[in-house]
Design an enzyme around this catalytic site. Structure first.
Site, PDB file in Angstrom:
ATOM      1  N   GLY A 144      59.423  37.200  42.033  1.00  0.00           N
ATOM      2  CA  GLY A 144      60.304  37.540  41.170  1.00  0.00           C
ATOM      3  C   GLY A 144      61.145  36.423  40.406  1.00  0.00           C
TER       4      GLY A 144
ATOM      5  N   ARG B 181      47.587  42.803  39.357  1.00  0.00           N
ATOM      6  CA  ARG B 181      46.787  43.807  39.442  1.00  0.00           C
ATOM      7  C   ARG B 181      45.750  43.618  38.028  1.00  0.00           C
ATOM      8  NH1 ARG B 181      45.325  47.640  42.775  1.00  0.00           N
ATOM      9  NH2 ARG B 181      44.886  49.026  41.064  1.00  0.00           N
TER      10      ARG B 181
ATOM     11  N   ASN C 129      51.696  38.537  29.429  1.00  0.00           N
ATOM     12  CA  ASN C 129      51.536  37.808  30.755  1.00  0.00           C
ATOM     13  C   ASN C 129      51.461  36.518  30.771  1.00  0.00           C
ATOM     14  OD1 ASN C 129      50.518  37.984  33.393  1.00  0.00           O
ATOM     15  ND2 ASN C 129      48.617  37.194  32.972  1.00  0.00           N
TER      16      ASN C 129
ATOM     17  N   HIS D 130      50.394  33.178  33.026  1.00  0.00           N
ATOM     18  CA  HIS D 130      49.352  32.636  33.771  1.00  0.00           C
ATOM     19  C   HIS D 130      49.454  31.198  33.978  1.00  0.00           C
ATOM     20  CE1 HIS D 130      45.366  32.574  35.461  1.00  0.00           C
ATOM     21  NE2 HIS D 130      45.019  31.442  34.933  1.00  0.00           N
TER      22      HIS D 130
ATOM     23  N   SER E  30      50.700  29.370  30.623  1.00  0.00           N
ATOM     24  CA  SER E  30      50.469  29.883  29.212  1.00  0.00           C
ATOM     25  C   SER E  30      51.137  31.483  29.280  1.00  0.00           C
ATOM     26  CB  SER E  30      48.909  30.026  28.891  1.00  0.00           C
ATOM     27  OG  SER E  30      48.257  28.725  29.149  1.00  0.00           O
TER      28      SER E  30
ATOM     29  N   LEU F  53      40.304  39.738  31.234  1.00  0.00           N
ATOM     30  CA  LEU F  53      41.242  39.345  32.372  1.00  0.00           C
ATOM     31  C   LEU F  53      41.743  37.794  32.037  1.00  0.00           C
ATOM     32  CD1 LEU F  53      42.829  39.466  35.104  1.00  0.00           C
ATOM     33  CD2 LEU F  53      40.982  38.162  36.036  1.00  0.00           C
ATOM     34  N   ASP F  54      42.932  37.478  31.655  1.00  0.00           N
ATOM     35  CA  ASP F  54      43.549  36.238  31.269  1.00  0.00           C
ATOM     36  C   ASP F  54      42.942  35.835  29.988  1.00  0.00           C
ATOM     37  OD1 ASP F  54      45.223  36.211  33.737  1.00  0.00           O
ATOM     38  OD2 ASP F  54      43.786  35.279  34.705  1.00  0.00           O
TER      39      ASP F  54
HETATM   40  C1  GRF Z   1      53.841  32.744  38.354  1.00  0.00           C
HETATM   41  O1  GRF Z   1      53.418  31.549  38.904  1.00  0.00           O
HETATM   42  C2  GRF Z   1      52.905  33.563  37.477  1.00  0.00           C
HETATM   43  O2  GRF Z   1      52.274  32.379  36.412  1.00  0.00           O
HETATM   44  C3  GRF Z   1      51.791  34.108  38.134  1.00  0.00           C
HETATM   45  O3  GRF Z   1      52.494  34.446  39.119  1.00  0.00           O
HETATM   46  C4  GRF Z   1      53.600  33.677  39.586  1.00  0.00           C
HETATM   47  C5  GRF Z   1      54.618  34.828  39.675  1.00  0.00           C
HETATM   48  O4  GRF Z   1      55.760  34.176  40.547  1.00  0.00           O
HETATM   49  N1  GRF Z   1      51.275  35.172  37.173  1.00  0.00           N
HETATM   50  P1  GRF Z   1      57.018  35.107  40.508  1.00  0.00           P
HETATM   51  O5  GRF Z   1      56.918  36.464  41.215  1.00  0.00           O
HETATM   52  O6  GRF Z   1      57.564  35.214  38.968  1.00  0.00           O
HETATM   53  O7  GRF Z   1      58.195  33.915  41.330  1.00  0.00           O
END
Ligand code: GRF
Length: 242
Positions: free
Chosen positions: A23, A102, A118, A120, A147, A155-156
């Site tokens: 988080g 997910r 999202n 990524h 990004s 997906l992505d």
């Molecule tokens: C991040 O690196 C994000 O890009 C990816 O999952 C990770 C989440 O990290 N989708 P956090 O839980 O916010 O520390």
């Protein structure tokens, strides 16, 4: 629990954040809201994992939070249907995936199209999917990053709003590169959410800028955008220029 105690901008946009883990991006978003850098507040946090560290973060900030464990559901569709209902209970303006591990069904994505974001950890369209840092190193990339995109059923694969770039050092490991990218993420995500909440970026089947012109290529995060790295990151190597 009182709703979002301590967060100003009580009349502003409502954010629901979905997490599965630590988080740290959630933390960056909460901090940006609390400091008034985003005209919004986090009104709910939902995790699909009961052990997600981000749940403690929500608790500490007085933000309503709940667990919806995907293991309790017979199918992806059944989980996504309950997840969508749980999200709508918070009446969000924006739904923010922040390390939510997910794959979402098209039915879920359709319910939130245009208000589902999202982050990524790669410079999309490069390196969709998992293990992006190791794959960037294996490919000999000199530059890597993160990004933020609107989510589509692919997906992505949704349209990218903004990217943050970091250099790849010759002696990087997947771990050191991940640390550098995550620090950039903590500046990138609040900046994108700020722009969407303020109307500087809009969705109309494609990404529009505030003046109504389509965004031809992803925006790029400036180096001087606020560094929202939390205390956990201060022991890490200094931020590299992006
Ligand atoms: C991040 O690196 C994000 O890009 C990816 O999952 C990770 C989440 O990290 N989708 P956090 O839980 O916010 O520390």
């Amino acid at each position: 629990m009182s709703e979002s105690a301590g967060q100003p901008n009580a009349a502003s946009r409502r954010l629901v954040v979905l997490i599965s883990g630590r988080g740290s991006n959630l933390g960056a978003l909460i901090e940006a809201c609390e400091q008034g850098r985003i005209p919004a507040r986090v009104v709910g946090v939902i995790s699909n994992r009961p052990d997600a560290g981000g749940l403690d973060l929500a608790e500490r900030h007085g933000i309503p939070h709940r667990v919806l464990n995907h293991r309790d559901y017979p199918s992806r569709e059944a989980f996504d249907a309950d997840l969508a209902d749980a999200i709508e209970d918070y009446s969000p303006d924006l739904v923010i995936l922040a390390g939510f591990m997910r794959i979402l069904t098209p039915g879920f994505v359709d319910r939130f199209t245009g208000r589902l974001l999202n982050i990524h950890p790669s410079l999309l369209p490069k390196f969709r999917g998992l293990d992006t840092h190791a794959r960037a190193l294996a490919a000999g990339e000199s530059e890597h990053g993160a990004s933020v995109h609107f989510v589509t059923p692919e997906l992505d694969g949704g349209p990218v709003i903004m990217q943050a770039r970091v250099p790849v050092a010759p002696d990087d490991t997947p771990e050191t590169l991940a640390t550098r990218v995550q620090r950039a993420e903590h500046r990138l995500y609040p900046e994108v959410v700020r722009r969407v909440c303020s109307g500087e970026v809009q969705w109309s089947g494609r990404i529009l800028q505030g003046d109504g012109t389509p965004l031809a290529t992803p925006l790029q995060l400036n180096e001087d955008t606020h560094d929202a790295s939390g205390p956990d990151d201060r022991s890490q190597p200094p931020r590299t220029a992006v």
